[in-house]
Design a protein around this motif. Sequence first.
Motif, PDB file in Angstrom:
ATOM      1  N   LEU A 186       0.814  -1.208   0.000  1.00 57.23           N
ATOM      2  CA  LEU A 186       0.000   0.000   0.000  1.00 57.23           C
ATOM      3  C   LEU A 186       0.853   1.265   0.000  1.00 57.23           C
ATOM      4  O   LEU A 186       0.587   2.206  -0.748  1.00 57.23           O
ATOM      5  N   ASP A 189       2.587   1.766  -3.408  1.00 54.80           N
ATOM      6  CA  ASP A 189       1.461   1.842  -4.326  1.00 54.80           C
ATOM      7  C   ASP A 189       0.776   3.190  -4.210  1.00 54.80           C
ATOM      8  O   ASP A 189       0.480   3.856  -5.189  1.00 54.80           O
ATOM      9  N   ASP A 190       0.521   3.597  -2.969  1.00 59.43           N
ATOM     10  CA  ASP A 190      -0.136   4.858  -2.715  1.00 59.43           C
ATOM     11  C   ASP A 190       0.607   6.008  -3.374  1.00 59.43           C
ATOM     12  O   ASP A 190       0.024   6.853  -4.035  1.00 59.43           O
ATOM     13  N   ALA A 193       0.255   5.927  -7.063  1.00 56.42           N
ATOM     14  CA  ALA A 193      -1.103   6.272  -7.476  1.00 56.42           C
ATOM     15  C   ALA A 193      -1.328   7.771  -7.342  1.00 56.42           C
ATOM     16  O   ALA A 193      -1.901   8.414  -8.232  1.00 56.42           O
TER      17      ALA A 193
END
Lengths: 227, 227, 227, 227
Positions: A186, A189-190, A193
């Motif tokens: 996460l 990834d966060d 993103a």
Amino acid sequence: MKIPREGAAKTRQSLLVAASEIFAEKGYRDTTIAEICERAGANVAAVNYHFGSKQTLYAETWRHAFSESTKAHPPDGGVSSDAPPEERLRGQITAILQRLTDKNNREFWFMQREMANPTGLLEEVLREEIHPLHRRTTALVRELLGPLATDREVNFCEISIVSQCMNPAVARKIREAGSTAQDGPLGIDDVEAYADHVLKFSLGGIRALLEAMGKKQKVRKKLRKQP
Amino acid sequence: MKIPREGAAKTRQSLLVAASEIFAEKGYRDTTIAEICERAGANVAAVNYHFGSKQTLYAETWRHAFSESTKAHPPDGGVSSDAPPEERLRGQITAILQRLTDKNNREFWFMQREMANPTGLLEEVLREEIHPLHRRTTALVRELLGPLATDREVNFCEISIVSQCMNPAVARKIREAGSTAQDGPLGIDDVEAYADHVLKFSLGGIRALLEAMGKKQKVRKKLRKQP
Amino acid sequence: MKIPREGAAKTRQSLLVAASEIFAEKGYRDTTIAEICERAGANVAAVNYHFGSKQTLYAETWRHAFSESTKAHPPDGGVSSDAPPEERLRGQITAILQRLTDKNNREFWFMQREMANPTGLLEEVLREEIHPLHRRTTALVRELLGPLATDREVNFCEISIVSQCMNPAVARKIREAGSTAQDGPLGIDDVEAYADHVLKFSLGGIRALLEAMGKKQKVRKKLRKQP
Amino acid sequence: MKIPREGAAKTRQSLLVAASEIFAEKGYRDTTIAEICERAGANVAAVNYHFGSKQTLYAETWRHAFSESTKAHPPDGGVSSDAPPEERLRGQITAILQRLTDKNNREFWFMQREMANPTGLLEEVLREEIHPLHRRTTALVRELLGPLATDREVNFCEISIVSQCMNPAVARKIREAGSTAQDGPLGIDDVEAYADHVLKFSLGGIRALLEAMGKKQKVRKKLRKQP
DNA sequence: AATGAATGAGCCTTCATTCAT
DNA sequence: GATGAATGAAGGCTCATTCAT
């Protein structure tokens, strides 16, 4: 009782590392020399011996953190200067965000504290290190907006882009997300993103500015025709 | 030698005002009770008499600054809730920026310091006061992005918008522009111009997101037709 | 907001009671005027208004506690002056122990504190109130030891008896026994049992002194016969 | 301006000595760090440097005074453990009294203050240092009273004996006698005379208890014969 | 070169007392 | 007469810095 020291300046380095951690965590005022020295495994007098004063150590630490950070994260984000401007923008956005969220990076917290509680000593560092980065982004924005944009428009636009990356709340959220939640994909990834989002959002914003400039242009041309 | 005491809570107010100024300027640690009391024209013991401790005064001051700020700048920016969402977005952006740049408003600087140097006492205030504002903006963004947007998209978008308004560099620039430079129209003019910019830029960003969503939608529809 | 006061000096009494409790519990230095006034339901300035100073209130309180105590526990323990000396000794021992362990009695703790931390103000009270009690016991001891005992012997003997009753450890034990344990018969039972013991033990001691005196007497008589 | 520092713990010792004197004289609350440091020829911050806090210094001082005292006055009073119990009792009584009246001994005044104004920190010291002494005396009393005595009888008896030695009035009288009056033989002489008295008195008391026990015993035997 | 003891300025807090109502 | 706000003198503690080895 004494720690074997292979060199004279090994203590210096330990102090710098310890100071970096504690200053970033607690800020200048709430950090005590004693704590730094203890963590560095050095004497209470070590700071004053090696750096002259707490202030000096602070400045030195800041400088160190900043240059480390710049070294670790090249401001172009690894994108070639030949790439199209959109790609280069993505590079810069990613660079800022990665720099900001690098767990080993204290720089951001130094900056936060400085903005909140300027010591004055660091204005200089800001000018020497931050402004070039800003100029780089400004140049890119100018490229994207074209020669018709006013300086103010370029400036505002650059602020819009950088702000999205530097918002401390963002930094904190990402950091906390990565540390509290299922400490796994996460986190990274966060960041990616969010970088994608910022790029998309900002390009949209730039396009909107371009369109508005276009309209103004037409109006001006019309007006010029009928004086 | 004694100051005429016309009312009970007059001193209290003086202390609150003085504390507000100095805390915002120097932060918690670098502010001394003595200085606050001196500026408030009160005795050194006044703070502890009226507030019990430096900590309590700090919290009280923060709370006060925040509620004053909310009172002075309604979060909708004076735009009716019947107005089209674009207008309401302008209202919210303007509200944040005005709030931030109001010369009597210390709130922002308190927040900055808290983010840099959290005392923990204020987490509560943050939750009670900031989150509602965020939810309000989030709702508006959801309205603008439509039901197809994911929660993450809405969240990122809200961050993008608010970041542009809350960037301390912006605040500082505006403030300094208003105070140092030709201390005249530039200040307000700047704020309004920047608000215009943020609105335009953000609407552009949102439109870009919508278009991206539209493409995805089409792709999905296509895929659904040809399984 | 104001408590209905039927008389002017009702506050005075409240202050005295509150002060009695708190002074006895914490001692002079650790007791604050504010706490006394709060418990008495009076203003912070009340003490200085009614008593002039903390010192004066302290002295007044001490005097009050002492006279209350003497009133409540007649020093002869309720034993008639016609009774045989052994009975009267029992009366005096019981009187001291009861006085000491009376839950409403702060006097003993005042005395303890005074011995440990003399304020000088109370020397006077000691002389006026304690010495008569001592003289009473001394007289009784003289009666028991007979005219042959030296003054020093009488004095020592009196100390021996009173010491057994006034030992703070005893007082504390009894008090704690009565307050913590099954707060019932044990408290009083303990006191009475200990009083019995002290009487028995002391009479034994006195008898031993008498016997020793007897021997000396015989020796002297012998010596007198053979010069 | 600076005192030559010949050793590391020399200042520490000076502080301990000064603190011992002043704490014993004035008690915890009325003693100021400044006064201690001044008398010790040290800086105001010295106490906090060497001991961390006033509290800690107090505890340390107490502990020091107590252990010094135990060192100087062995609790058996120099009487061999092979000696008859009466002799050993004399030893213990003498030991307590000498300990109490030793001019260099602050321990007793610390204890007095603690009983009057417990800081809680010293409960521990009491348990570790005082209880062993009590147990020693209790064992001796048990030896003198024989196996038929109940625990309560032994306990009461031990209290009777120790009380006669520990009465603060005694201590004060002796001390004052030695210091004010013809500061000569009276002081020491007094102590020895009083020790003699306590021994004689207590042995008498014990004998009385034994006789009482004997009667009870006979009664029980009689009762057993005629059920 | 490096240490740890020592320093002194400064801060927050407490508290008995006084003052103006 | 009585209140509560205001006062100022300390006191304990922290901490960056200096000094003597």
